[in-house]
Each structure stands twice: as structure tokens, then as C-alpha cells.
Enzyme design. Sequence first.
Site, mmCIF file in Angstrom:
data_model
loop_
_atom_site.group_PDB
_atom_site.id
_atom_site.type_symbol
_atom_site.label_atom_id
_atom_site.label_comp_id
_atom_site.label_asym_id
_atom_site.label_seq_id
_atom_site.Cartn_x
_atom_site.Cartn_y
_atom_site.Cartn_z
ATOM 1 N N GLN A 167 11.195 7.532 4.680
ATOM 2 C CA GLN A 167 11.086 6.142 4.225
ATOM 3 C C GLN A 167 12.348 5.453 4.719
ATOM 4 O OE1 GLN A 167 9.012 3.929 2.704
ATOM 5 N NE2 GLN A 167 10.676 2.447 2.826
ATOM 6 N N GLN A 169 12.976 1.883 5.249
ATOM 7 C CA GLN A 169 13.401 0.612 4.667
ATOM 8 C C GLN A 169 14.077 0.870 3.325
ATOM 9 O OE1 GLN A 169 10.220 -2.135 3.862
ATOM 10 N NE2 GLN A 169 11.429 -3.938 4.298
ATOM 11 N N MET A 307 3.920 1.435 2.781
ATOM 12 C CA MET A 307 4.998 1.058 3.698
ATOM 13 C C MET A 307 4.362 0.805 5.063
ATOM 14 S SD MET A 307 8.166 0.445 4.225
ATOM 15 C CE MET A 307 8.672 -0.172 5.828
ATOM 16 N N GLU A 333 -0.204 -4.182 3.604
ATOM 17 C CA GLU A 333 0.504 -3.435 4.659
ATOM 18 C C GLU A 333 -0.003 -3.827 6.044
ATOM 19 O OE1 GLU A 333 3.022 -2.366 3.451
ATOM 20 O OE2 GLU A 333 2.431 -1.996 1.383
ATOM 21 N N TYR A 419 8.502 -11.798 -3.271
ATOM 22 C CA TYR A 419 7.069 -11.683 -2.968
ATOM 23 C C TYR A 419 6.286 -12.887 -3.495
ATOM 24 C CZ TYR A 419 7.547 -6.642 -1.838
ATOM 25 O OH TYR A 419 7.890 -5.437 -1.279
ATOM 26 N N ARG A 593 5.933 7.192 -7.699
ATOM 27 C CA ARG A 593 5.942 5.787 -7.261
ATOM 28 C C ARG A 593 6.809 4.980 -8.216
ATOM 29 N NH1 ARG A 593 0.439 2.179 -6.535
ATOM 30 N NH2 ARG A 593 1.429 0.245 -5.831
ATOM 31 N N LYS A 595 7.367 1.938 -8.844
ATOM 32 C CA LYS A 595 6.767 0.833 -9.604
ATOM 33 C C LYS A 595 6.202 1.314 -10.944
ATOM 34 C CE LYS A 595 2.610 -1.930 -9.271
ATOM 35 N NZ LYS A 595 1.510 -2.373 -8.429
HETATM 36 N N1 BES Z 1 7.820 -3.009 2.769
HETATM 37 C C1 BES Z 1 7.381 -2.870 1.426
HETATM 38 C C2 BES Z 1 8.037 -1.711 0.715
HETATM 39 C C3 BES Z 1 9.539 -1.787 0.672
HETATM 40 C C4 BES Z 1 10.189 -2.986 0.417
HETATM 41 C C5 BES Z 1 10.291 -0.660 0.871
HETATM 42 C C6 BES Z 1 11.583 -3.029 0.398
HETATM 43 C C7 BES Z 1 11.673 -0.704 0.854
HETATM 44 C C8 BES Z 1 12.331 -1.899 0.614
HETATM 45 C C9 BES Z 1 5.866 -2.741 1.325
HETATM 46 O O1 BES Z 1 5.183 -3.520 2.254
HETATM 47 C C10 BES Z 1 5.447 -3.239 -0.018
HETATM 48 O O2 BES Z 1 5.665 -4.375 -0.300
HETATM 49 N N2 BES Z 1 4.836 -2.391 -0.821
HETATM 50 C C11 BES Z 1 4.317 -2.770 -2.114
HETATM 51 C C12 BES Z 1 2.853 -3.151 -1.940
HETATM 52 C C13 BES Z 1 2.320 -4.154 -2.895
HETATM 53 C C14 BES Z 1 3.071 -5.443 -2.917
HETATM 54 C C15 BES Z 1 0.859 -4.415 -2.586
HETATM 55 C C16 BES Z 1 4.475 -1.575 -3.039
HETATM 56 O O3 BES Z 1 4.850 -0.504 -2.566
HETATM 57 O O4 BES Z 1 4.246 -1.704 -4.223
HETATM 58 ZN ZN ZN Z 2 5.371 -5.557 1.842
#
Ligand code: BES
Ligand code: ZN
Length: 647
Positions: A167, A169, A307, A333, A419, A593, A595
Site C-alpha cells: 500500500q 499511498q 486503492m 476506484e 471527499y 479495514r 474504516k
Molecule cells: N486512494 C484512496 C485510499 C487512500 C487515501 C489511501 C489516502 C491512502 C491515503 C481510495 O481511493 C479511497 O478513497 N478508498 C475509500 C473508498 C471509498 C471512499 C468508496 C476507502 O478505502 O474507504
Molecule cells: Zn479515493
Amino acid sequence: MRFPAFAAITALIVSGCTAEDLPSQERVIAPVLTSEQAMDEFTYARPLEARVTHVALDLDLDFEGARVEGTATLDVQSAEDATEIVLDSDGLIIGGITDGNGNDLDYTIGESDPDKGEPITVQLGEMTGPELQQIVISYASGPEAEALQWLSPEQTAGGEHPFVFSQGQAILNRSWIPTQDSPGIRQTWEARITAPDPLTVVMSGISRGDPEMLDEVEGESTRRAFEFVMDNSIPPYLIAIAAGNLEFAELGPRSGVWAEPAQIEAAAEELSDTEAMIDAAEGLYGSYRWGRYDMIVLPPAFPYGGMENPVMTFLTPTFIAGDRSNTGLIAHELAHSWSGNLVTYASWRDGWLNEGVTSYLTARISEEVFGETRVMQERALEYAGVMEALESLGEDNPRTALRTPDELNPLEYSSAIVYDKGALFLHTMESIIGREQFDDFMRGWFDRHAFQPATSEMFLADLREYVIQDDSELEESLMLDEWIYGTGLPENAAQPDPEAFAAVDGAVEAYGTDGTMPATDTWAGWSAFEQRRFLEELPDELSDEQLAALNETLGLSETGNNEVLFLWLEAALRNEYDPAVPQAEEFLGRVGRNKFVEPLFEALWGTGAWGEPIATRIYDETRGGYHSYTRSQVDPIVGYMADGTGR
Ligand code: BES
Ligand code: ZN
């Protein structure tokens, strides 16, 4: 020190060395922006003096040692008067650095910073100037390489083979690739990776054909070599790798999915809308420029939902619900193939340019594929997210500005701002400018800046040049500077449709007034978005009796949708509901995860005497299975010392 004729150098086109079976493509060197707003404070690189244009990796995946080992050959371009090139590293173990002819080059490794890692400064000697030179770095990743997560067989669905994924980012790739790790320094790349048979390696590049079986080395398992190439220049955080016992299922002419055998069928089923989404996105924003769009469903330790690694989106398995209700994740994505991967923020301060624009594109793609109702609901959730963030952060909080102010750490952003407020900005522009004209503008934005870095200022300049022109009334009504630099919410913000959740909001109110619950059938007839809305709007405080009744009537602990299950567990834990603890423990042991994991530990810890010992006990069990990112978020919540002392 500056390039004497920087523009001339950056226009230089170098012919690529692609595999014979691929159409030969030219590698274009993307310019590095020179504006103040494009500066990245999280890199040691000084790209205007010397920069990397291409990375060639030749690495072995060493599962026993939990490290990658091999060489990285970098193409380097520099100013005439440059003497050295600075690369980013985070714990890399360097064996030696040579020029393209094998002559040793002098280098030093600087002091390490907890966020940025350490600089590697390589002396270029005679090798300066606009012509590409090569440097070859022999290295291995260090023991704590944050980008890589090595999983034991028990952490996979099949239970028999190890797994690894990366990963990158935001600034993690420097822990396994010695390059200039900054989104504004775009690079092409290629790789040759070996792994023990029967593991399959996938990367965020186009595969160069079947793997090569390598000769058996005594005492070692047979290995296979996989080759990949990415001839479009990309920000280096998008270089990604995964390896495990993988199978492939085709979804359409240019899309497919990789997953462990146990999950491939469910994954393919869940992803059956993928081609329709690609078509929808192309219809809106112009052709998909990356060739294939494949995905990989990773083990549940993956710390994100998804990602956007080019040509190979990485996904959590927790999005699989059996009814495609979480596939907004795929639209998101996929949308990054335009916003983020094609046109990329030059610095982390412009997070909204990637994620906010992507959230807006996601809604547009979803509208094409799933219809207006779902999108109306997504937008209502998005608006609610912004309002909630503004309330908790405070309207004047500098963290509520889209362009992150200099004094804040842009890696610690609020996702509701980046976002949701970001997407709301685009929805607002769409409603003022008109859909057709705004779509034209966005398509033009992606075309004009394709494969290049961008800033908020460039976005505003383009809007003024192509849309506003000299229309001062339009300029005033858009309130652009307030949106980008201001805190809070500009008064022209597009409002969500109050009817979006009419049925659910009525049910929430009824529950709040006299405890009337939705009927079992009504609940089952709701979409996952509607169910989530109901659970999110429940009163904060619920008694044991209320929780038991909700669970009994709505079957919450039985749901197949992890988003819904998470909201149930969160409500139960924050209300000290003992019967939910075993399921929460199982969930936290299975899913990494962030989140989901972070808020559940927060809910436990927030209760004090009831939840703290439970959180401590569970975390001691589960921490080892979490990705470094998830650990970094949860450690401070539960008072875990990451310095080795534990607690
Ligand atoms: N690019 C991001 C994930 C990310 C952001 C990793 C910043 C590291 C640093 C990815 O596109 C994303 O936004 N994922 C979300 C999806 C959701 C908004 C639908 C996620 O993982 O929850
Ligand atoms: Zn994103």
C-alpha cells in the site's frame, strides 16, 4: 540551481524498451511543476536539480525473511550544474550504488524522520545533464517496511499459502522502492519479480506475459519470475504489488478480477457491473487510457476499502455483500483512472483534487449505471457527512478548507472535508454552470493535464479560462476562492434532495418519538444505503432492551453487508451492550479495514471502565494482524506504545 532550459528538457521524449509482444509505446517524461503550491514537503527529493524519470525493479519476494531484495535501476535526468540526486528511503538496507556501467558511486544516508524516513544522497560525478543516466541500487526492504504487509497462511482465505501486498499511498512506497517518492515527480516503471511457486504476482502495470519458471536451486522451492511494465508516467505512490495463491476470472473484454480460489466466484459475481461502469465513465470523461482494468480482492487485513492502483485496483473482501450493494467502491476506484491517476495532485495539500473530484465522478458513474435514486441518496449522505464534520470541527476550523493550509499536516485530513466537501464543490459548480458545460470542462481538464501533476490554482485558472471567461456575474455566483481556501460551507452549496430518504427519515422519527421500529419486511426491502441511513440516524444512547429489540426485529447481527454490520456493532459497543462483544471480537480479529477497526476501538474506549479492558484484551490479540496504517490509527486510541514497550 535550476535547469537552464527546463521546458526543453521536459519535452524530451525517450523511446521506451517495451516487451516485443506489446505495441511499442513512447515514454513521455512528465514535467515537474515549479509553482510554490506544488511543493511537496514530504519528500527529500530536489527534482529541479536531479530527478528520476523511470524505475526498473528486479526483486525477489522473500516470504521467510518478510522482505524484498534485489536492485532498482533508476533513469535520472539532471541540471548541468547538479552534483547529486536525492532519493527517499524509509528503512531500506542499501548494499551499494553504481552507475550503469557498474562503477561504484558515493552516497550518504541521512538522519531518519519518523514521517518522512531518510534521504539517500547519491553523487552523480560526471553524469549530469539532460541526457538520461542510470544508477543501480542494490537493496532490501527493512524489517518494518510500512508499505508491505506479509501475511501468514492463516491470514488468508485458503489458509495454505502466504500472501503479501503493498500500500503505497501516501508516503509508504519509500519503504520498499528507493526512488523520489512524491506525487509531482511522475515516473514510468517496469519490474521483474520472483516468487515461490505456486504463488502468482500481480502489479499495477501491464503483465508482460506468462511467468518464467526458474531453475530449481538446491534446498529452495522452485520460483517463477513475473514481468510488468507501466509506460504511462505515474506518481510513485501508485506502484503496487501483491502475491499469493491467486486465480483470475474474466469480467469483460478489458476487465477481470484476481482473488484466492475460495473467493473468486463470489468476487466475480459481485463485480459484474464493472464493464458497464467503465463504459459510463468513458461516456462522461473520455477514453480509458490504461488498457486493462483488473482488480484484486485481498485478504481482510487490507487497511482500506479500495486503492486505485493503475490497471489493478486493490480491494478489501469486506465489500462483498452478495447483492452488489457496496459496488460504489468500484465506481470510486475506477473514477481515479481519471481523477488522481491521469491528473494527480502535485502535493498532499490538494487532497480534494484526487478524492473530492473522484467522489463527484463516482456519483456520476453510479447515476448512469444504477439510476438517479441511489445517487440522490449518496448525495444526501455526502451532505450529511459535511454538516457533521463542520459541526464537530467548527466552521472556522482551518481543517475545513479544501486546500490544506500550510500550518496543518495534510496527511491528517478529514475525509468528510476532502471527499464530501470536495464533491459538493463540484456538484455546486455543476448546478450553477449546467451539466453539459461542466461535463465538457471536466473532460477538458483531464485531457489538458493527462499524465501530469496539478494544483488547486491550475484548476481555478482553467475554470476561469474555459468557463467563466469574463462573466463577472458567473464568477461571483461560483464563490470559487471561498470553496478552495475558505473554512465552513459557502452559502451557494447545492442542497441535497430532501426527499432522498423520505421513507427512512420517517422511520427514524417514529423510532425517536415512541420507539416504533420499522417492520421486518420494510427493513428487508430497504437498500443498503437506506439501512445505513437508519442506523446512522439512531439516537446515540440506546438501552440494552432497545438494542436487543432492534437486533431481533431487523436481524442486524445476521446481515451479510459489512457496512451495516459495522454500524450495528458500533451502536452496540458505544452503549456497553455485552451480548455484542463476542461478535465484535470476531469481526475485529478478521477485518483490518481501518474504516471499521478504528471507530470500533474508539467506541469501546469511549465508554471508559466498561470498554477499556475489552479493547485492551481484543487489541492485544488482533494488533499483530493489522496493517501498519491501521495500527498507527488505533495505537493512540487505546494507549498502545508503538516503540516496542507495548503497554
Ligand atoms: N486512494 C484512496 C485510499 C487512500 C487515501 C489511501 C489516502 C491512502 C491515503 C481510495 O481511493 C479511497 O478513497 N478508498 C475509500 C473508498 C471509498 C471512499 C468508496 C476507502 O478505502 O474507504
Ligand atoms: Zn479515493
